[in-house]
Design a protein around this motif. Structure first.
Motif, PDB file in Angstrom:
ATOM      1  N   TRP A   1      17.800  12.223   4.712  1.00  0.00           N
ATOM      2  CA  TRP A   1      16.907  12.604   3.616  1.00  0.00           C
ATOM      3  C   TRP A   1      16.951  11.606   2.461  1.00  0.00           C
ATOM      4  CZ3 TRP A   1      13.417  15.995   4.832  1.00  0.00           C
ATOM      5  CH2 TRP A   1      13.699  16.958   5.812  1.00  0.00           C
ATOM      6  N   ALA A   2      18.131  11.137   2.070  1.00  0.00           N
ATOM      7  CA  ALA A   2      18.232  10.243   0.916  1.00  0.00           C
ATOM      8  C   ALA A   2      17.555   8.907   1.164  1.00  0.00           C
ATOM      9  CB  ALA A   2      19.707  10.028   0.554  1.00  0.00           C
ATOM     10  N   ARG A   3      17.362   8.533   2.420  1.00  0.00           N
ATOM     11  CA  ARG A   3      16.772   7.228   2.743  1.00  0.00           C
ATOM     12  C   ARG A   3      15.249   7.271   2.820  1.00  0.00           C
ATOM     13  NH1 ARG A   3      20.184   4.554   7.369  1.00  0.00           N
ATOM     14  NH2 ARG A   3      18.488   5.384   8.634  1.00  0.00           N
ATOM     15  N   ILE A   4      14.672   8.460   2.858  1.00  0.00           N
ATOM     16  CA  ILE A   4      13.222   8.577   3.009  1.00  0.00           C
ATOM     17  C   ILE A   4      12.464   7.999   1.812  1.00  0.00           C
ATOM     18  CG2 ILE A   4      11.329  10.254   3.123  1.00  0.00           C
ATOM     19  CD1 ILE A   4      13.100  11.907   5.003  1.00  0.00           C
ATOM     20  N   PRO A   5      12.855   8.285   0.549  1.00  0.00           N
ATOM     21  CA  PRO A   5      12.140   7.655  -0.577  1.00  0.00           C
ATOM     22  C   PRO A   5      12.196   6.119  -0.523  1.00  0.00           C
ATOM     23  CG  PRO A   5      13.467   9.492  -1.354  1.00  0.00           C
ATOM     24  CD  PRO A   5      13.860   9.257   0.063  1.00  0.00           C
ATOM     25  N   LEU A   6      13.357   5.568  -0.156  1.00  0.00           N
ATOM     26  CA  LEU A   6      13.448   4.117  -0.011  1.00  0.00           C
ATOM     27  C   LEU A   6      12.485   3.621   1.062  1.00  0.00           C
ATOM     28  CD1 LEU A   6      17.340   3.652  -0.111  1.00  0.00           C
ATOM     29  CD2 LEU A   6      15.700   3.262  -1.972  1.00  0.00           C
ATOM     30  N   GLY A   7      12.408   4.366   2.173  1.00  0.00           N
ATOM     31  CA  GLY A   7      11.492   3.989   3.239  1.00  0.00           C
ATOM     32  C   GLY A   7      10.039   4.018   2.806  1.00  0.00           C
ATOM     33  N   PHE A   8       9.691   4.989   1.968  1.00  0.00           N
ATOM     34  CA  PHE A   8       8.308   5.084   1.481  1.00  0.00           C
ATOM     35  C   PHE A   8       7.919   3.842   0.686  1.00  0.00           C
ATOM     36  CE2 PHE A   8       5.511   6.219  -2.083  1.00  0.00           C
ATOM     37  CZ  PHE A   8       4.372   6.601  -1.382  1.00  0.00           C
ATOM     38  N   PHE A   9       8.768   3.440  -0.253  1.00  0.00           N
ATOM     39  CA  PHE A   9       8.446   2.275  -1.077  1.00  0.00           C
ATOM     40  C   PHE A   9       8.448   0.992  -0.243  1.00  0.00           C
ATOM     41  CE2 PHE A   9      10.079   5.220  -4.385  1.00  0.00           C
ATOM     42  CZ  PHE A   9       8.920   5.276  -5.160  1.00  0.00           C
ATOM     43  N   ALA A  10       9.359   0.907   0.734  1.00  0.00           N
ATOM     44  CA  ALA A  10       9.368  -0.265   1.611  1.00  0.00           C
ATOM     45  C   ALA A  10       8.097  -0.329   2.454  1.00  0.00           C
ATOM     46  CB  ALA A  10      10.603  -0.229   2.509  1.00  0.00           C
ATOM     47  N   MET A  11       7.656   0.822   2.940  1.00  0.00           N
ATOM     48  CA  MET A  11       6.430   0.875   3.728  1.00  0.00           C
ATOM     49  C   MET A  11       5.222   0.428   2.890  1.00  0.00           C
ATOM     50  SD  MET A  11       4.928   1.864   6.653  1.00  0.00           S
ATOM     51  CE  MET A  11       5.953   3.086   7.451  1.00  0.00           C
ATOM     52  N   ARG A  12       5.118   0.946   1.672  1.00  0.00           N
ATOM     53  CA  ARG A  12       3.997   0.564   0.815  1.00  0.00           C
ATOM     54  C   ARG A  12       4.021  -0.933   0.511  1.00  0.00           C
ATOM     55  NH1 ARG A  12       1.430   4.654  -1.991  1.00  0.00           N
ATOM     56  NH2 ARG A  12       0.048   2.944  -2.618  1.00  0.00           N
ATOM     57  N   PHE A  13       5.194  -1.477   0.268  1.00  0.00           N
ATOM     58  CA  PHE A  13       5.303  -2.907  -0.020  1.00  0.00           C
ATOM     59  C   PHE A  13       4.846  -3.746   1.180  1.00  0.00           C
ATOM     60  CE2 PHE A  13       7.725  -6.865   0.170  1.00  0.00           C
ATOM     61  CZ  PHE A  13       7.396  -7.437  -1.051  1.00  0.00           C
ATOM     62  N   LEU A  14       5.318  -3.400   2.368  1.00  0.00           N
ATOM     63  CA  LEU A  14       4.940  -4.158   3.566  1.00  0.00           C
ATOM     64  C   LEU A  14       3.453  -4.032   3.868  1.00  0.00           C
ATOM     65  CD1 LEU A  14       7.991  -3.368   5.878  1.00  0.00           C
ATOM     66  CD2 LEU A  14       7.488  -5.516   4.701  1.00  0.00           C
ATOM     67  N   GLN A  15       2.883  -2.861   3.606  1.00  0.00           N
ATOM     68  CA  GLN A  15       1.450  -2.693   3.828  1.00  0.00           C
ATOM     69  C   GLN A  15       0.638  -3.548   2.857  1.00  0.00           C
ATOM     70  OE1 GLN A  15       1.118   1.583   3.512  1.00  0.00           O
ATOM     71  NE2 GLN A  15       1.138   1.856   5.731  1.00  0.00           N
ATOM     72  N   ARG A  16       1.073  -3.585   1.596  1.00  0.00           N
ATOM     73  CA  ARG A  16       0.357  -4.420   0.619  1.00  0.00           C
ATOM     74  C   ARG A  16       0.445  -5.901   0.977  1.00  0.00           C
ATOM     75  NH1 ARG A  16       2.754  -0.989  -3.317  1.00  0.00           N
ATOM     76  NH2 ARG A  16       4.322  -2.604  -3.747  1.00  0.00           N
ATOM     77  N   LYS A  17       1.547  -6.294   1.580  1.00  0.00           N
ATOM     78  CA  LYS A  17       1.717  -7.696   1.958  1.00  0.00           C
ATOM     79  C   LYS A  17       1.085  -8.020   3.311  1.00  0.00           C
ATOM     80  CE  LYS A  17       4.071  -8.877  -1.676  1.00  0.00           C
ATOM     81  NZ  LYS A  17       3.503  -9.832  -2.666  1.00  0.00           N
ATOM     82  N   GLY A  18       0.497  -7.023   3.970  1.00  0.00           N
ATOM     83  CA  GLY A  18      -0.158  -7.261   5.250  1.00  0.00           C
ATOM     84  C   GLY A  18       0.781  -7.436   6.416  1.00  0.00           C
ATOM     85  N   GLU A  19       2.026  -6.949   6.278  1.00  0.00           N
ATOM     86  CA  GLU A  19       3.005  -7.102   7.351  1.00  0.00           C
ATOM     87  C   GLU A  19       2.898  -5.999   8.395  1.00  0.00           C
ATOM     88  OE1 GLU A  19       4.823  -9.582   7.816  1.00  0.00           O
ATOM     89  OE2 GLU A  19       5.029 -10.620   5.910  1.00  0.00           O
ATOM     90  N   LEU A  20       2.257  -4.873   8.059  1.00  0.00           N
ATOM     91  CA  LEU A  20       2.172  -3.746   8.995  1.00  0.00           C
ATOM     92  C   LEU A  20       0.717  -3.380   9.238  1.00  0.00           C
ATOM     93  CD1 LEU A  20       5.023  -1.457   7.606  1.00  0.00           C
ATOM     94  CD2 LEU A  20       5.121  -3.080   9.500  1.00  0.00           C
TER      95      LEU A  20
END
Length: 839
Positions: free
Chosen positions: A820-839
């Protein structure tokens, strides 16, 4: 041609019409006869009734909850109203008696007389039957409330104090509410509108007079509505659709004088009537009833009749698609008229852009039906009815031309199939003419995703007709390499109309063949299906299963004892456990970089593993990291087969590291004199039992075939890549080291959580318990192993000798830190990678 029947009745249905059976044909009761061939439905099951039924059921639950848990509020409202003044109480004695008489005698009599005047004897019987059902349900509700209701619920429905308190639900109110519900919709007749107003006024007087509580009054009316809606939906309602004379009059108001009107949609079996292919194809794709119209001037047109009782079902279908698919927004068709006007707008906009489409010639409304008259494409046949040999490349290119014309002005169709594409030939220039029809799901100012879905639908509908090779070649001619690569990830069944999916199933061409053809022309193209579905039935079921499993695990423990133990835990060991949990990201990133066929930036590989923690909310354990790793590689132009092999190699190496690690730990663990000690008996029993079950299962031929079928493809995928890695020993060592770090970090987090509660187990036991729990989470595909991992770890710790409350605390806190504690970190990492076109 069918013979003429007796004249139609004013209601729009001839005397010989029924709820089904053979179609009927009849002239109108005017000097100019209209030949009508139709199969009218006199009774329908309204989707709106079913939705209202569910809404009323939910409202009853909400009222009971508010009455029970907001009792002071509801009692306060009732008391405030009742204590307006003592004079009002005395004045209301007469109104109470008056309203009781009106509600119990006058209202039912008035409604029944109104129905009798309208010559609806069946509805009278249904209304009386619903009233009896309302009585019965309310009496049953009183009995259930007294027998099994909680004290709070009983108090909220009771009048009186102490031993004199009695659950009071006025059954006559429920009976009248059920009768009014079945008699018709409130706004359709003045009698019903006035009756409902009097019913609510009588309830208000009853609440003020203290005869009934506010929650009881609301529940009583809702129970009556529940009985009435259930009765109405089960038996069906008398339809107010436009048939016969009503339909003809509506067409005349749209500006056309019919001579012949023949039903064309597939819901009817028109015996003895020959329908043209075009009308039949339109009937398969249009929402609503479709008719082939011949006017007195011998003009051939298409009529679409949209019925109000079907509008709710159509709206829910669009809403479901909008919720389920990314980038697809449902139009806010708040009314039947709005839906018809929106479809006409898209059709008109497409025609204005130069697209060959049927023009809307007129619209009108008759009873509860919107009537839309369309131009009929001349000398055109549906693509689905053409001989495949007659579909030339010239024809296919003409279809692409029409679709791209719409896309260039921001219009998408969203439901392209072989029945919505009409093909003719212009004899003057000897060129094919293509028409696009059925724009009900189309939209203007559309998104790029909707355009990509349109293009994938077009390639998919052409494949069964002209073959995968020609369908893909036409797409390259129309769009070029870049355009084809953009829509290729949309080639998936969920994006296709049902008719196209069925055609692909019965054809040698399939979606896999289309992707293969694209890859042959563009070897570096990313054709793997892009995730456009937010969720599916499987996701809903797995989430529900996980929540249910978690409930079973946590509901069995004493919350107060767990919280007390948590307060006594060592915060320093908890920080150590959190540190180990974060270290798992580094181990997974190292393994991916080691086995990757290209050089990956360290920060991108690490962020992909962090983002996988967010996917664990919806994906089963282990699936999220694999999917993101594959996406990261394919976005960097790694071919799909090589990306699959790389990800599979990472997973296989993790399994090998786990097995070898267990054997090594059993030999080198020296704490407490366990140099050559075996694990505890409970762990041994679990391991041996699992091994025996697997061995016995492999004896069964079907199980053995299934297992080999799962292992062989993985070995075929990983062996070529493994052979390359074996030629670079440093890569192999780095990959194994990363997976070893991943496993050690998880075990370290689990062990540190145990030590935070002052508990200690041999490291081999901790490792085996964690791996067994992790395996259980992978076998049962709940999101992130939710519920399953918790249950397995808790059971393992209890079997190892820990008290139940401490075992529960350890598992809850371990999952909090490692999931559970890692999910917020995962959300921000996902958004960052999407903005950079990596995913």
């Amino acid at each position: 041609m069918a013979a003429d029947a007796p004249p139609a009745t004013p209601g729009g249905a001839s005397p010989s019409e029924g709820t089904g059976g053979s179609p009927t044909s009849h002239p109108r009761t005017t000097p100019r006869a209209v030949h009508i061939v139709d199969n009218p439905e006199t009774r329908v099951h309204r989707m709106a009734d079913l939705i209202s039924l569910l809404g009323v059921s939910l409202a009853i639950v909400m009222v009971l909850l508010l009455g029970a848990y907001a009792q002071s509020t509801t009692q306060g409202i009732t008391t405030d109203v009742q204590e307006v003044s003592s004079i009002l109480q005395r004045l209301l004695v007469a109104p109470v008696n008056l309203f009781s008489g009106i509600v119990t005698l006058v209202l039912p009599a008035a409604v029944i007389i109104d129905l009798a005047v309208r010559r609806e004897p069946r509805r009278i019987l249904e209304a009386i039957g619903a009233s009896v059902a309302g009585f019965a349900i309310t009496i049953g509700a009183v009995y259930v409330a007294r027998a099994v209701g909680s004290d709070d619920v009983v108090r909220s429905l009771s009048v009186g104090f102490g031993d004199d308190a009695q659950v009071t639900l006025p059954v006559y109110i429920a009976g009248v509410a059920a009768l009014l519900t079945v008699a018709g919709r409130r706004g359709t007749r003045r009698t019903l509108t006035v009756s409902w107003n009097i019913l609510w006024a009588a309830l208000a007087v009853a609440v003020i007079s203290g005869i009934v509580t506010l929650p009881a009054a609301l529940v009583t009316v809702l129970l009556g509505r529940l009985a009435g809606l259930g009765f109405r939906y089960t038996l069906g309602s008398t339809t107010d659709r436009a048939y016969g004379d009503s339909l003809v009059e509506g067409i005349e108001r749209a500006g056309f004088t019919p001579k012949r009107l023949v039903r064309a949609d597939p819901t009817t079996d028109l015996v003895g009537e020959e329908l043209d292919e075009l009308s039949t194809a339109l009937g398969r794709t249009r929402h609503g009833r479709v008719y082939a119209l011949t006017t007195v001037e011998n003009h051939h047109l298409i009529v679409v009749a949209l019925d109000a009782d079907q509008h709710a079902a159509g709206f829910l279908t669009k809403l479901w698609s909008s919720l389920r698919l990314r980038g697809i927004d449902a139009r806010a068709d708040v009314s039947l008229r709005h839906s018809a006007e929106a479809t006409a707008l898209v059709s008109h906009a497409a025609r204005g852009a130069g697209v060959h489409t049927a023009r809307v010639l007129g619209m009108s409304q008759a009873r509860d039906t919107m009537i839309v008259v369309y131009q009929r494409p001349l000398f055109a046949r549906p693509l689905s009815e053409l001989d495949p040999d007659d579909v030339t490349d010239e024809t296919v290119d003409a279809i692409w031309e029409q679709v791209l014309k719409a896309h260039h002005v921001g219009i998408s169709h969203r439901s392209l199939s072989a029945d919505t594409v009409m093909v003719g030939r212009d004899e003057l220039v000897n060129l094919p003419t293509v028409w696009l029809t059925s724009w009900e799901l189309g939209e203007v100012a559309t998104s790029e995703l909707a355009k990509r879905i349109d293009r994938s639908q077009l390639v998919a509908l052409l494949a069964p007709i002209v073959g995968a090779e020609r369908a893909v070649a036409a797409a390259f001619r129309a769009l070029g390499d870049e355009g084809v690569e953009q829509f290729a990830p949309m080639l998936q069944a969920i994006a296709l109309p049902r008719s196209t999916r069925l055609a692909l199933k019965s054809s040698p061409a399939d979606l896999g063949g289309l992707r293969k053809e694209i890859v042959e022309r563009l070897p570096d193209a990313d054709v793997e299906p892009e995730k456009i579905a937010r969720f599916g039935l499987r996701t809903v079921l797995t989430i529900a299963a996980g929540i249910f499993a978690a409930y079973l695990v946590f509901a069995s423990f004493n919350t107060e004892q767990v919280l007390e133990v948590l307060r006594d835990s060592n915060p320093w060991w908890l920080l150590v456990a959190l540190g180990w949990s974060m270290t798992t990201f580094f181990g997974a990133a190292v393994a991916l970089m080691a086995f990757s066929p290209i050089k990956l930036p360290w920060n991108r590989a690490l962020l992909a593993q962090v983002a996988a923690a967010y996917l664990a909310l919806a994906a089963p354990a282990g699936v999220g990291p694999a999917a993101l790793n594959m996406r990261l590689l394919t976005r960097r132009k790694v071919s799909a087969p090589l990306a699959v092999a790389t990800v599979a190699l990472v997973q296989v190496s993790a399994v090998v590291v786990t097995v070898v690690g267990l054997v090594t730990l059993s030999l080198i663990t020296g704490s407490e004199g366990t140099l050559a000690a075996l694990p505890s008996s409970s762990v041994l029993i679990g391991v041996v039992g699992t091994a025996v079950v697997i061995a016995l299962a492999m004896v069964v031929p079907r199980v053995r075939s299934w297992a080999l079928g799962r292992l062989r493809p993985m070995m075929r995928q990983t062996w070529p890549r493994l052979a390359q890695v074996l030629g670079q020993p440093w890569r192999l060592a780095l990959g194994i080291g990363g997976n070893l770090l991943l496993t050690v970090a998880y075990v370290g987090a689990f062990d540190a959580t145990l030590r935070a509660f002052g508990q200690g187990l041999p490291l081999i036991d901790v490792t085996v318990l964690f791996l067994l729990g992790n395996a259980a989470g992978a076998i049962v595909p709940t999101p992130g192993g939710l519920g399953v991992v918790e249950g397995a770890l808790t059971a393992g710790l209890i079997s190892a000798g820990l008290p139940k409350e401490i075992a529960a605390s350890v598992v809850v806190l371990f999952r909090l830190l490692s999931y559970w504690a890692r999910i917020p970190l995962g959300f921000f990492a996902m958004r960052f990678l999407q903005r950079k076109g990596e995913l």
